[in-house]
Design an enzyme around this catalytic site. Structure first.
Site, mmCIF file in Angstrom:
data_model
loop_
_atom_site.group_PDB
_atom_site.id
_atom_site.type_symbol
_atom_site.label_atom_id
_atom_site.label_comp_id
_atom_site.label_asym_id
_atom_site.label_seq_id
_atom_site.Cartn_x
_atom_site.Cartn_y
_atom_site.Cartn_z
ATOM 1 N N ASN A 151 34.758 25.363 39.985
ATOM 2 C CA ASN A 151 35.770 26.331 40.754
ATOM 3 C C ASN A 151 34.029 27.255 41.640
ATOM 4 O O ASN A 151 33.336 28.292 40.745
ATOM 5 C CB ASN A 151 35.809 27.347 39.352
ATOM 6 N N ARG A 154 38.398 23.092 41.863
ATOM 7 C CA ARG A 154 39.513 23.914 41.291
ATOM 8 C C ARG A 154 40.057 24.708 42.849
ATOM 9 O O ARG A 154 38.621 24.901 43.819
ATOM 10 C CB ARG A 154 39.548 24.947 41.278
ATOM 11 N N HIS A 203 48.494 29.651 39.849
ATOM 12 C CA HIS A 203 48.437 29.428 38.243
ATOM 13 C C HIS A 203 49.126 28.643 37.972
ATOM 14 O O HIS A 203 49.436 27.750 37.249
ATOM 15 C CB HIS A 203 48.939 30.700 37.235
ATOM 16 N N ARG A 240 47.432 44.500 41.028
ATOM 17 C CA ARG A 240 47.940 44.858 42.327
ATOM 18 C C ARG A 240 49.498 44.916 41.819
ATOM 19 O O ARG A 240 50.259 44.801 40.089
ATOM 20 C CB ARG A 240 48.030 42.754 42.459
ATOM 21 N N GLU A 248 42.398 26.107 31.557
ATOM 22 C CA GLU A 248 43.002 25.335 33.311
ATOM 23 C C GLU A 248 41.682 24.839 33.470
ATOM 24 O O GLU A 248 41.733 23.471 34.343
ATOM 25 C CB GLU A 248 43.056 26.942 33.846
#
Ligand code: AMP
Length: 401
Positions: free
Chosen positions: A7, A92, A181, A242, A385
């Site tokens: 990643n 990823r 996601h 956020r 993940e």
């Protein structure tokens, strides 16, 4: 079979090496502050059952040096003899746009597409590309696969992914909901189907990935049909920093009354809003403590966070028609029993009944937290993940052999 998952961000590379016979992690690590004078490289691995951690500080000026150090750490720890011995490398990639609905073997076309999608994923895709490019140079004989965060949501119907702005913006600029996601939402739905002994192709679920970033997905017959994040990961649930959903006119108002620029507004909504904007903190553990000590702003942030989740559960229940299960995952979803309880309170009308005793724990493995007679099962499923990327990489590698 050994698969390495990478990643790569603009200033960091996270990596995990899996033994695909057992799905066990053989080694994992993080290289941070790439491009700075004081960079940090770390590896964690098992030596005869004993966990070892090795850290190195040095100047790591770019991704090429970072991946060389990763390779040295992996070889020195004894988990591999050479990067070219790997059976596959899975990368990823956050933004796959409308171009990718499945994992893909890295080709010139694929890297060109990821580059073309940079305007839609400016914070992530450049770092991913840097990692992919160096990895191809360092391990030219190993099959390399890209796994997209957006791919799971490619099954969304057009009426769910379009914004009600002039259609030409979709046609010319591809402005639409993409969702993120996806690797996590896909992983927990697959796990739920196994756990409930159900055919995934008939399973309807609402999956809640609640971490520092947070999103919810409506899954019908095992496929994503709607999700709360949009063109970017800003839309939807309230997150650590956020805002999630808000009236876009708030931005016009701030620009007109305070003279905010595009950069100011971007920073405000992405970095200074959400839980942090309401109570000054974006770490849910701290917020829980503050609220328990009577801090009213922390309590307000929690109430807003849970209320937003509840609204999405309601709307996605309507969209799905029949709901089999709700799945909580991510750092908050797996660990915060109060968030789970309060976001699902008074949802008996939808057949959702949480068992407060079963719920009152941090869940390290799949756990049912609904009452035995709850028509909708409520599950906590730890996400993974990296393992999902490794599994998808393995599937692609096996197909090309
Ligand atoms: P993630 O982005 O999935 O790593 O999740 C990070 C979020 O999970 C942060 O807000 C953490 O405070 C939260 N978190 C981690 N552990 C706990 C815990 N035991 N209780 C409440 N929140 C937690």
């Amino acid at each position: 079979m050994k698969i390495l998952v990478l990643n790569a961000g603009s200033s960091s590379v996270k990596y995990q090496l899996f033994n695909m016979e057992t799905n066990a992690v053989l080694a994992s690590g993080l290289i941070e502050q790439i491009g700075e004078n004081e960079s940090n490289a770390k590896i964690k691995y098992f030596d005869n059952g004993v966990e070892r951690v090795v850290e190195r500080q040095s100047s790591i000026k770019n991704h090429e040096v970072a991946l060389k150090i990763m390779s040295t750490l992996l070889i020195e720890s004894g988990v591999i003899a050479d990067l070219n011995d790997l059976d596959g490398i899975g990368h990823r990639v956050v933004q796959g746009g409308a171009s990718f609905s499945e994992p893909e073997v890295v080709t010139e076309y694929v890297t060109a597409e990821i580059e073309r999608l940079i305007p839609l994923g400016p914070l992530h895709n450049p770092g991913h590309l840097a990692g992919i490019k160096v990895s191809l140079e360092q391990s030219p004989t190993v099959p390399q696969v890209v796994v997209f965060d957006t791919a799971f949501h490619s099954s969304m119907p057009k009426h769910a992914y379009l914004y009600a702005i002039p259609y030409k913006f979709y046609e010319d600029l591809k402005i639409r909901r993409y969702g993120f996601h996806g690797t996590s939402h896909r992983f927990v739905v697959k796990e739920a189907a196994k756990y409930l002994n159900r055919d995934i192709n008939t399973l309807n679920a609402i999956t809640l990935h609640l971490g520092n970033g947070a999103s919810v997905c409506a899954v019908k017959d095992g496929k994503s049909i709607d999700t709360s994040m949009g063109l970017t990961p800003l839309e939807g649930l309230i997150m650590g920093t956020r805002s999630g959903d808000l009236d876009p006119a708030v931005l016009f108002f701030l620009a007109r009354t305070l003279g905010y620029t595009i950069e100011d507004l971007d920073k405000l909504l992405n970095k200074q809003s959400g839980l942090k904007g309401i109570c000054g903190n974006n770490d849910m553990r701290e917020i829980d403590k503050l609220a328990a000590d009577g801090d009213s702003q922390a309590q307000l942030a929690l109430d807003m966070f849970n209320y937003r989740i509840k609204k999405y559960i309601g709307s996605y229940s309507a969209v799905l028609g029949r709901l089999d299960c709700i799945i909580f995952t991510g750092g908050i979803g797996e660990n915060d029993s109060d968030v789970r309880l309060n976001s699902c309170s008074n949802l008996g009308i939808l057949g959702i009944h949480i068992d407060p005793v079963a719920n009152n724990q941090r869940c390290r493995e799949i756990t049912t937290i609904s009452t035995p007679d709850s028509p909708v099962k409520v599950l906590v499923i730890p996400t993974n993940e990296e393992l999902e990327i490794a599994l998808q990489t393995k599937e692609v590698v096996e197909k090309i052999h």
